[in-house]
Motif scaffolding. Structure first.
Motif, PDB file in Angstrom:
ATOM      1  N   SER A   9      44.545  38.899  29.053  1.00  0.00           N
ATOM      2  CA  SER A   9      43.254  39.168  29.838  1.00  0.00           C
ATOM      3  C   SER A   9      42.197  38.266  29.732  1.00  0.00           C
ATOM      4  N   LYS A  13      42.244  32.194  34.437  1.00  0.00           N
ATOM      5  CA  LYS A  13      43.195  32.458  35.714  1.00  0.00           C
ATOM      6  C   LYS A  13      43.161  31.508  36.710  1.00  0.00           C
ATOM      7  N   GLU A  54      47.456  34.004  39.765  1.00  0.00           N
ATOM      8  CA  GLU A  54      47.172  35.545  39.835  1.00  0.00           C
ATOM      9  C   GLU A  54      46.595  35.636  41.358  1.00  0.00           C
ATOM     10  N   TYR A  55      45.736  34.871  41.786  1.00  0.00           N
ATOM     11  CA  TYR A  55      45.092  34.955  43.022  1.00  0.00           C
ATOM     12  C   TYR A  55      45.079  33.896  44.232  1.00  0.00           C
ATOM     13  N   ASP A 331      36.186  31.369  33.920  1.00  0.00           N
ATOM     14  CA  ASP A 331      37.324  32.295  33.925  1.00  0.00           C
ATOM     15  C   ASP A 331      38.439  31.990  34.956  1.00  0.00           C
ATOM     16  N   LEU A 332      38.288  31.346  35.812  1.00  0.00           N
ATOM     17  CA  LEU A 332      39.163  31.019  37.002  1.00  0.00           C
ATOM     18  C   LEU A 332      39.116  29.815  37.579  1.00  0.00           C
TER      19      LEU A 332
END
Length: 369
Positions: A9, A13, A54-55, A331-332
């Protein structure tokens, strides 16, 4: 190495720009083996899912310009990609003004049920004045657009989570409104972009995610530190996403040669037109530091300053730079590519596993210390 490494987690990402708009992600006449049609994009979404992304982020445009002659609508396109995948989260970009929050809340709630909760939204405050004029929408000044966006976010989140929802704002008013069914839990994530004072302040108050244009590590760190200072004591914490255009090749020389070719074959008239439009938007903020306010011609050959993030080189170099971005609070990473299907697959096979190895090594080192 395979692309199936499972991220924890806390792992950085990966997202990609959905090419639902024609012209690719660079304003250049270089070959781009990328298509804006649905068949290409369904396959791309499936490749990305397998590659460890993930996205995905669907773009919103209403009018042609700067190489983007055709544009599929983002919410419908997002639903199509979700229907073609099993795990991928797809973010639909929407514009307050053309969208009313009640409509968006209803659309997303339904799609949430149809796709097991994998839809998210990106609230775009607006940078293209000509687009708003073309469709008869009022063009608000810079900070007022962000005030409207903040109300929009507060409304959709309230509608998704409360019955008999009431709201009395400058732009939206609701009285005892109940939406049923509500989206599946957890609520759809809300993303936003921008680099101005107003954008960062909005992120610090209401957004789940804050996207910034491509930048140097020092520039990104300054934006993150500013948001964290604004969030202090509020209990709110926005996650951070950064734009980047990835050019990953076996050698750094090959990657740099591709960048040089992109710039050499840039469409000067289209870039200058885009440059004029977005710098007007960036300079419209009171502090004159919105997105693109300081971007050069070369930066703007890629729409979101993606070259600045410098994910250009070998898989090892790019992976190390991504982990360095994570270390400053990213984070991404939101990625654009020249040839999406081939390069997303290559990135998943050769870069993401290296990122996971480097993350694990850093974690072991931290535990040992």
């Amino acid at each position: 190495m395979t692309a199936t490494t499972t991220a924890n987690s806390d792992a950085v990402k990966f997202a990609y720009w959905v090419p639902n708009v024609s012209g690719g992600l660079v304003i250049s006449k270089i070959e781009q083996r990328t298509s804006w049609d649905i068949d290409y994009n369904r396959k791309l979404a499936q490749i990305a899912e397998q590659a460890g992304f993930e996205y995905a982020l669907s773009q919103i445009r209403f009018t042609a310009g700067y190489g983007a002659d055709n544009q599929h609508e983002s919410v419908a396109f997002t639903h199509a990609l979700l229907a073609a995948t099993e795990k991928l989260n797809v973010i639909a970009a929407v514009l307050p003004g053309p969208w009313h929050p009640a409509l968006l809340a209803k659309q997303v709630a339904t799609i949430s049920h149809l796709t097991r909760g994998r839809i998210a939204v990106n609230i775009v405050s607006g940078w293209f004045r000509g687009e708003f004029q073309a469709i008869g929408e009022p063009w608000l000044d810079h900070d007022e657009r962000y005030r409207r966006s903040e109300e929009f976010i507060r409304v959709i989140r309230g509608v998704w989570s409360e019955d008999d929802f009431s709201f009395n704002g400058a732009h939206y008013r609701f009285e005892n409104y109940t939406l049923k069914p509500k989206p599946l839990a957890p609520l759809p994530e809300i993303f936003q972009g921008g680099s101005s004072r107003a954008a960062r302040d909005m992120a610090a108050r209401v957004s789940d995610w804050y996207f910034t244009n491509g930048n140097t590590p020092d520039g990104i760190r300054a934006q993150i530190d500013d948001i964290r200072a604004k969030e202090a004591g509020t209990g709110h914490r926005a996650k951070i996403g950064v734009n980047a255009f990835a050019i990953v090749r076996e050698t750094e020389e090959e990657a740099r040669a591709v960048l040089s070719e992109i710039l050499e074959k840039a469409d000067p008239d289209a870039v200058k037109g885009f440059h004029h439009e977005v710098q007007n938007a960036g300079n419209a903020s009171p502090e004159r530091e919105g997105n693109w306010a300081k971007s050069t011609f070369e930066d703007l050959v890629q729409y979101n300053d993606g070259f600045k993030t410098n994910l250009i080189g070998t898989p090892r170099q790019v992976a190390e730079r991504i982990v360095a971005l994570k270390a400053i609070g990213v984070d991404l990473v939101l990625l654009g590519f020249l040839h999406f299907q081939e390069e997303v697959e290559y990135f998943g096979r050769h870069v993401i596993p290296l990122v996971r190895e480097l993350e694990a090594a850093r974690e072991r080192k931290a535990v040992a210390a």
